[in-house]
Design a protein around this motif. Structure first.
Motif, PDB file in Angstrom:
ATOM      1  N   SER A 207       0.843  -1.213   0.000  1.00  0.00           N
ATOM      2  CA  SER A 207       0.000   0.000   0.000  1.00  0.00           C
ATOM      3  C   SER A 207       0.874   1.258   0.000  1.00  0.00           C
ATOM      4  CB  SER A 207      -1.018  -0.020   1.133  1.00  0.00           C
ATOM      5  OG  SER A 207      -0.442   0.453   2.307  1.00  0.00           O
ATOM      6  N   PHE A 208       2.018   1.229   0.674  1.00  0.00           N
ATOM      7  CA  PHE A 208       2.939   2.376   0.621  1.00  0.00           C
ATOM      8  C   PHE A 208       3.384   2.627  -0.826  1.00  0.00           C
ATOM      9  CE2 PHE A 208       4.859   1.738   5.188  1.00  0.00           C
ATOM     10  CZ  PHE A 208       3.766   2.355   5.737  1.00  0.00           C
ATOM     11  N   LEU A 209       3.718   1.537  -1.514  1.00  0.00           N
ATOM     12  CA  LEU A 209       4.248   1.668  -2.883  1.00  0.00           C
ATOM     13  C   LEU A 209       3.196   2.160  -3.873  1.00  0.00           C
ATOM     14  CD1 LEU A 209       6.353  -1.605  -2.842  1.00  0.00           C
ATOM     15  CD2 LEU A 209       7.308   0.683  -3.195  1.00  0.00           C
ATOM     16  N   LYS A 210       1.932   1.857  -3.562  1.00  0.00           N
ATOM     17  CA  LYS A 210       0.848   2.287  -4.478  1.00  0.00           C
ATOM     18  C   LYS A 210       0.624   3.791  -4.410  1.00  0.00           C
ATOM     19  CE  LYS A 210      -1.635  -1.981  -4.921  1.00  0.00           C
ATOM     20  NZ  LYS A 210      -2.323  -2.863  -3.972  1.00  0.00           N
ATOM     21  N   GLN A 211       0.945   4.388  -3.247  1.00  0.00           N
ATOM     22  CA  GLN A 211       0.753   5.845  -3.114  1.00  0.00           C
ATOM     23  C   GLN A 211       1.939   6.519  -3.794  1.00  0.00           C
ATOM     24  OE1 GLN A 211      -0.064   6.689   1.141  1.00  0.00           O
ATOM     25  NE2 GLN A 211      -0.530   4.516   1.257  1.00  0.00           N
ATOM     26  N   ARG A 212       1.718   7.025  -4.968  1.00  0.00           N
ATOM     27  CA  ARG A 212       2.849   7.471  -5.797  1.00  0.00           C
ATOM     28  C   ARG A 212       3.192   8.953  -5.668  1.00  0.00           C
ATOM     29  NH1 ARG A 212       4.847   3.755  -9.132  1.00  0.00           N
ATOM     30  NH2 ARG A 212       3.685   1.831  -9.285  1.00  0.00           N
ATOM     31  N   ILE A 234       8.435  -5.075  -2.663  1.00  0.00           N
ATOM     32  CA  ILE A 234       9.271  -4.162  -3.465  1.00  0.00           C
ATOM     33  C   ILE A 234       9.662  -4.848  -4.779  1.00  0.00           C
ATOM     34  CG2 ILE A 234      11.516  -2.952  -3.501  1.00  0.00           C
ATOM     35  CD1 ILE A 234      11.146  -2.628  -0.384  1.00  0.00           C
ATOM     36  N   GLU A 235      10.033  -6.126  -4.665  1.00  0.00           N
ATOM     37  CA  GLU A 235      10.426  -6.858  -5.889  1.00  0.00           C
ATOM     38  C   GLU A 235       9.226  -7.000  -6.836  1.00  0.00           C
ATOM     39  OE1 GLU A 235      12.258 -10.319  -4.059  1.00  0.00           O
ATOM     40  OE2 GLU A 235      14.241  -9.589  -4.704  1.00  0.00           O
ATOM     41  N   GLU A 236       8.067  -7.297  -6.250  1.00  0.00           N
ATOM     42  CA  GLU A 236       6.869  -7.441  -7.086  1.00  0.00           C
ATOM     43  C   GLU A 236       6.490  -6.125  -7.769  1.00  0.00           C
ATOM     44  OE1 GLU A 236       5.128 -11.169  -4.519  1.00  0.00           O
ATOM     45  OE2 GLU A 236       3.830  -9.420  -4.742  1.00  0.00           O
ATOM     46  N   ALA A 237       6.917  -5.019  -7.168  1.00  0.00           N
ATOM     47  CA  ALA A 237       6.640  -3.701  -7.779  1.00  0.00           C
ATOM     48  C   ALA A 237       7.710  -3.347  -8.811  1.00  0.00           C
ATOM     49  CB  ALA A 237       6.582  -2.635  -6.686  1.00  0.00           C
ATOM     50  N   GLY A 238       8.634  -4.256  -9.059  1.00  0.00           N
ATOM     51  CA  GLY A 238       9.653  -4.040 -10.092  1.00  0.00           C
ATOM     52  C   GLY A 238      10.844  -3.227  -9.616  1.00  0.00           C
ATOM     53  N   LEU A 239      10.997  -3.088  -8.292  1.00  0.00           N
ATOM     54  CA  LEU A 239      12.125  -2.317  -7.757  1.00  0.00           C
ATOM     55  C   LEU A 239      13.139  -3.252  -7.099  1.00  0.00           C
ATOM     56  CD1 LEU A 239      10.016   0.518  -6.092  1.00  0.00           C
ATOM     57  CD2 LEU A 239      11.453   0.774  -8.122  1.00  0.00           C
TER      58      LEU A 239
END
Ligand code: AHR
Length: 317
Positions: A207-212, A234-239
């Motif tokens: 949810s942190f990563l979704k807030q851009r 983080i890995e699943e978000a491509g980072l």
């Protein structure tokens, strides 16, 4: 004739104190927080094996991270007239009533791992555990040193807190904030509980990563399990965890060392769960009415990724 002499010898030997830890084995009621993390699993194993070794009869209850279960367990230990009660309180407050009941029953209470907030400190005899505020400070000091290498850069930090209301969550936040406020370029932009578990750590990080609205530079996780869950998110978000986002956590469990070896975690601050042997000795002293310190802390280190490969084989939990 010979047989009778041998039997007499054995009977006399067994009655001598040198052949047993205590004349009558001590009974300890222990209420554990749960099984939420690698740290907790190691802590439970340490307590169980130390009890066996010390000849202490252990009545062990797992509270599944619920205070009401701990209160029930403590009441049941009182009803069973155990010699000593030890527990690791899931949260800090709300213990006065049940601890008064233990005191009234004449059963000494030892706090282990986590502290309580009570009006009357005589409700427990002693507290053995880490200094969580200091752990938060150590985590922040590591970040300050790293930030000093890029003095003009601002760093946005997200924080995964432990269980709401628990001593480690309150204190690790406090210690970390106390140190980072000395550098205005370091800002906590989001902070939420991941309940000390991998699953929740992953969910909150997602949810942190979704807030851009703001870029995340640093993750501060109150324990390794949440950091490991977040690494997955983080890995699943491509980072790249450990590179695109610097990761700091607390505990020093094997899983953290493996993540550091793989370059996915940057540092872990040690929190030693192997409290069993000290706890058993303390319990014997308390029951024997020997004087003990009110607060017993544990000496711990900081392990950055650079030393992970060398340290991993030495880790005991
Ligand atoms: O109270 C100690 C904390 O509880 C550990 O850091 C965490 O992993 C555990 O669940």
């Amino acid at each position: 004739m010979k047989l009778i002499a041998r039997r007499t010898l054995i009977a006399v030997a067994l009655s001598l104190p040198a052949f047993g830890a205590l004349a009558a084995p001590l009974t300890m009621g222990f209420s554990q927080v749960g099984a939420e993390s690698e740290w907790r699993t190691a802590n439970t194993a340490s307590i169980k094996s130390a009890a066996k070794e010390a000849g202490v009869t252990l009545k062990f209850a797992d509270a599944q991270q619920k205070q009401e279960n701990q209160v029930k367990a403590i009441r049941s230990f009182i009803a069973q007239k155990v010699d000593v009660i030890a527990f690791s309180p899931v949260v800090e407050s709300g213990w006065d009533t049940v601890l008064k009941e233990a005191q009234k029953a004449g059963i000494p209470v030892i706090l282990t791992d986590r502290a309580v907030k009570v009006a009357d400190p005589s409700l427990y005899v002693t507290f053995i555990g880490s200094d969580f505020v200091e752990e938060g400070r150590k985590a922040a000091k590591w970040l300050l040193e790293r930030a000093a290498k890029t003095p003009n850069a601002s760093l946005n930090i997200v924080e995964l807190q432990g269980t709401v209301g628990s001593a480690p969550a309150i204190d690790r936040k406090k210690g970390f904030e106390e140190v980072i406020k000395t550098n205005p370029k370091l800002q906590i932009i989001r902070s939420q509980s991941g309940e000390f578990t991998r699953a929740k750590g992953k969910e909150v990080m997602e949810s942190f990563l979704k807030q851009r609205d703001k870029k995340i530079d640093v993750l501060y996780a109150h324990n390794d399990d949440m950091a490991i869950g977040a690494i997955q998110a983080i890995e699943e978000a491509g980072l790249k965890p450990g590179k695109d986002i610097v990761i700091i956590s607390i505990d020093g469990v094997r899983g953290a060392f493996e993540a550091m070896k793989a370059g996915k975690l940057n540092v872990t601050v040690e929190c030693n769960p192997l409290l069993g042997p000290q706890l058993m000795q303390l319990a014997k002293d308390v029951v024997a009415k020997k004087p003990v310190e009110k607060r017993i802390t544990v000496i711990e280190g900081v392990f950055p990724a650079e030393v992970a490969a060398k340290e991993l084989p030495n880790r005991k939990y």
